[in-house]
Design an enzyme around this catalytic site. Structure first.
Site, PDB file in Angstrom:
ATOM      1  N   LYS A  49      33.163 101.714 -35.030  1.00  0.00           N
ATOM      2  CA  LYS A  49      34.334 102.590 -34.989  1.00  0.00           C
ATOM      3  C   LYS A  49      35.624 101.792 -35.263  1.00  0.00           C
ATOM      4  CE  LYS A  49      32.369 106.573 -34.390  1.00  0.00           C
ATOM      5  NZ  LYS A  49      32.503 107.647 -35.385  1.00  0.00           N
TER       6      LYS A  49
ATOM      7  N   TYR B 201      28.343  99.886 -31.507  1.00  0.00           N
ATOM      8  CA  TYR B 201      29.021 101.165 -31.734  1.00  0.00           C
ATOM      9  C   TYR B 201      30.540 100.949 -31.821  1.00  0.00           C
ATOM     10  CZ  TYR B 201      30.755 105.909 -31.074  1.00  0.00           C
ATOM     11  OH  TYR B 201      31.427 107.101 -31.234  1.00  0.00           O
TER      12      TYR B 201
HETATM   13  P1  NDP Z   1      26.419 115.035 -31.919  1.00  0.00           P
HETATM   14  O1  NDP Z   1      25.233 114.149 -31.706  1.00  0.00           O
HETATM   15  O2  NDP Z   1      26.454 116.362 -31.248  1.00  0.00           O
HETATM   16  O3  NDP Z   1      26.659 115.256 -33.477  1.00  0.00           O
HETATM   17  C1  NDP Z   1      26.452 114.222 -34.419  1.00  0.00           C
HETATM   18  C2  NDP Z   1      26.243 114.853 -35.767  1.00  0.00           C
HETATM   19  O4  NDP Z   1      26.065 113.813 -36.736  1.00  0.00           O
HETATM   20  C3  NDP Z   1      25.012 115.736 -35.818  1.00  0.00           C
HETATM   21  O5  NDP Z   1      25.335 116.913 -36.514  1.00  0.00           O
HETATM   22  C4  NDP Z   1      24.001 114.911 -36.612  1.00  0.00           C
HETATM   23  O6  NDP Z   1      23.197 115.795 -37.389  1.00  0.00           O
HETATM   24  C5  NDP Z   1      24.928 114.119 -37.517  1.00  0.00           C
HETATM   25  N1  NDP Z   1      24.310 112.904 -38.028  1.00  0.00           N
HETATM   26  C6  NDP Z   1      23.865 111.835 -37.349  1.00  0.00           C
HETATM   27  N2  NDP Z   1      23.338 110.928 -38.205  1.00  0.00           N
HETATM   28  C7  NDP Z   1      23.476 111.458 -39.451  1.00  0.00           C
HETATM   29  C8  NDP Z   1      23.133 111.025 -40.744  1.00  0.00           C
HETATM   30  N3  NDP Z   1      22.527 109.832 -40.966  1.00  0.00           N
HETATM   31  N4  NDP Z   1      23.414 111.816 -41.801  1.00  0.00           N
HETATM   32  C9  NDP Z   1      24.018 113.006 -41.599  1.00  0.00           C
HETATM   33  N5  NDP Z   1      24.365 113.493 -40.411  1.00  0.00           N
HETATM   34  C10 NDP Z   1      24.093 112.711 -39.339  1.00  0.00           C
HETATM   35  O7  NDP Z   1      27.682 114.149 -31.483  1.00  0.00           O
HETATM   36  P2  NDP Z   1      29.261 114.384 -31.599  1.00  0.00           P
HETATM   37  O8  NDP Z   1      29.569 115.728 -32.117  1.00  0.00           O
HETATM   38  O9  NDP Z   1      29.832 113.964 -30.318  1.00  0.00           O
HETATM   39  O10 NDP Z   1      29.637 113.274 -32.676  1.00  0.00           O
HETATM   40  C11 NDP Z   1      30.417 113.542 -33.819  1.00  0.00           C
HETATM   41  C12 NDP Z   1      31.296 112.333 -34.103  1.00  0.00           C
HETATM   42  O11 NDP Z   1      32.196 112.154 -33.013  1.00  0.00           O
HETATM   43  C13 NDP Z   1      30.550 111.019 -34.268  1.00  0.00           C
HETATM   44  O12 NDP Z   1      31.113 110.293 -35.347  1.00  0.00           O
HETATM   45  C14 NDP Z   1      30.823 110.302 -32.951  1.00  0.00           C
HETATM   46  O13 NDP Z   1      30.768 108.903 -33.083  1.00  0.00           O
HETATM   47  C15 NDP Z   1      32.225 110.789 -32.651  1.00  0.00           C
HETATM   48  N6  NDP Z   1      32.644 110.677 -31.251  1.00  0.00           N
HETATM   49  C16 NDP Z   1      31.991 111.342 -30.245  1.00  0.00           C
HETATM   50  C17 NDP Z   1      32.405 111.206 -28.939  1.00  0.00           C
HETATM   51  C18 NDP Z   1      31.729 111.897 -27.796  1.00  0.00           C
HETATM   52  O14 NDP Z   1      32.017 111.566 -26.634  1.00  0.00           O
HETATM   53  N7  NDP Z   1      30.859 112.849 -28.025  1.00  0.00           N
HETATM   54  C19 NDP Z   1      33.549 110.335 -28.602  1.00  0.00           C
HETATM   55  C20 NDP Z   1      34.173 109.714 -29.726  1.00  0.00           C
HETATM   56  C21 NDP Z   1      33.730 109.876 -30.992  1.00  0.00           C
HETATM   57  P3  NDP Z   1      21.646 115.593 -37.743  1.00  0.00           P
HETATM   58  O15 NDP Z   1      20.999 114.946 -36.558  1.00  0.00           O
HETATM   59  O16 NDP Z   1      21.186 116.991 -38.009  1.00  0.00           O
HETATM   60  O17 NDP Z   1      21.658 114.735 -38.976  1.00  0.00           O
END
Ligand code: NDP
Length: 258
Positions: A171, A167
Site C-alpha cells: 500500500k 501488505y
Molecule cells: P473484500 O475482500 O471484500 O474485496 C476485495 C475485492 O478484490 C473482491 O471483490 C475480490 O474479488 C477482489 N480481488 C482480490 N484479488 C483480485 C484479483 N487478483 N483480481 C481481481 N479482483 C481481485 O475487501 P475490501 O472491500 O475491504 O477491499 C477493497 C480494497 O480496500 C482493497 O484494495 C483493500 O486493500 C482496501 N482496504 C480495505 C480495508 C478494510 O479494512 N477492509 C482498509 C484499507 C484498505 P474476487 O475474489 O471475486 O476476485
C-alpha cells in the site's frame, strides 16, 4: 452531481464484494437516469453477475452494468481487458483500482513466498497494469484525454504495523506510484486520485485469515469499523467534482482508530 456522470463509463476492479461492490451501487444510485455504464470486474464472475442483477433491480435500466471476469494479477488478462470489452464500453472515463487483498498475519521472515507474490501481484502490479491499460484509452480520446483514476490505498500505506509488513509495503507502493503519476500528469485533464480507508468491515479479514470467519470476526471485536458504503460515498464524491477540482488524497477511518 448526477449530470457530471452523464454517459460516463466507469470500471471498478474487485467489485464482487466490500468496497468495490458498494462503489458500484453508489455510482448507480447517484446517476440512475444518466446513461451511466458500469464495468464490474473480479475473479468470481457468478458473484459479480449477482451484483449486476441487484443494481439493475434497484436502479432500473438507466444504468448499464457489465460484469467481466478479470484477475488483475494476471498481466495477460489485463492486456486483453480493454480490447475484449464490447465497443460501447471501451471509452472508459473512470477507473477505480480497488481490487486488493492481505494474506496472513506474520512476522516478515515467516511470510510464505506465495503470499508475498499474491499481495504484490494483485495490489501493486495489478493496479499498475490496469492503470496503463486505461491511460492508453484516455490518451486516445479525441476530446483531449480526460479521465479519472482512483486508487484505493490504505491507512496501512501510511502507518505500517507489525505482522503486516508485506501488505503495508504494497500500500506504500500504491501511494508512491499514485503520487508520481499525478505529478507526471499535472496540468492534463487526467486526475490521479487516492482514497485510503482505515478499518472497514468487508470480506477483507476473511481473506486475510484464509477463510477462517471466526478469526476474521475477532478483528472487529470491540471496534466500530466503517461500512463499505462510507468509502463508496467518498469515491463517488472525488469522481464527481468539477473537472478542475482534484481531491488528490483522502484518509478515512473510524473514530476509534486514531
Ligand atoms: P473484500 O475482500 O471484500 O474485496 C476485495 C475485492 O478484490 C473482491 O471483490 C475480490 O474479488 C477482489 N480481488 C482480490 N484479488 C483480485 C484479483 N487478483 N483480481 C481481481 N479482483 C481481485 O475487501 P475490501 O472491500 O475491504 O477491499 C477493497 C480494497 O480496500 C482493497 O484494495 C483493500 O486493500 C482496501 N482496504 C480495505 C480495508 C478494510 O479494512 N477492509 C482498509 C484499507 C484498505 P474476487 O475474489 O471475486 O476476485
Amino acid at each position: 452531481v448526477a449530470k457530471r456522470l452523464e454517459g460516463k463509463t466507469i470500471v471498478i476492479t474487485g467489485a464482487s464484494s466490500g468496497i468495490g461492490r458498494s462503489t458500484a451501487f453508489e455510482f448507480a444510485r447517484t446517476a440512475p437516469a444518466n446513461n451511466l455504464k458500469l464495468v464490474l470486474t473480479a475473479r468470481r464472475i457468478e458473484t459479480l453477475k449477482g451484483v449486476a442483477q441487484q443494481i439493475r433491480a434497484e436502479v432500473g435500466e438507466g444504468v448499464q452494468v457489465l460484469p467481466v471476469k478479470l484477475d488483475v494479477s494476471n498481466p495477460e488478462e489485463v492486456r486483453a481487458f480493454v480490447p475484449g470489452l464490447p465497443e460501447e464500453f471501451r471509452d472508459i472515463n473512470v477507473l477505480v483500482n480497488n481490487a486488493g487483498l492481505v494474506k496472513g498475519v506474520a512476522k516478515a521472515p515467516e511470510i510464505a513466498e506465495e503470499d508475498i507474490n499474491t499481495m504484490f501481484n494483485t495490489n501493486v502490479t495489478g493496479l499498475i497494469n490496469m492503470t496503463q491499460a486505461v491511460l492508453s484509452v484516455f490518451k486516445k480520446r479525441s476530446e483531449g484525454g480526460a479521465g479519472d483514476i482512483i486508487n484505493i490505498g490504505s491507512i496501512a500505506g501510511r502507518e505500517p504495523y507489525p505482522g503486516g509488513s508485506i501488505y503495508c509495503a504494497t500500500k506504500a507502493a500504491v501511494r508512491s506510484f499514485t503520487e508520481s503519476l499525478r505529478k507526471e500528469l499535472i496540468a492534463t485533464r487526467i486526475r490521479i486520485l487516492e482514497v485510503d480507508p482505515g478499518q472497514v468491515e468487508t470480506e477483507f479479514s476473511v481473506v486475510r485469515f484464509y477463510g477462517d470467519k471466526s478469526k476474521a470476526d475477532a478483528v472487529y471485536a470491540g471496534c466500530d469499523p466503517l461500512t463499505p458504503d462510507d468509502i463508496a460515498e467518498v469515491v463517488v464524491f472525488v469522481a464527481t467534482r468539477r473537472e478542475n477540482v482534484v481531491v488528490a488524497d483522502t484518509l478515512i477511518f473510524p473514530n476509534h482508530q486514531a
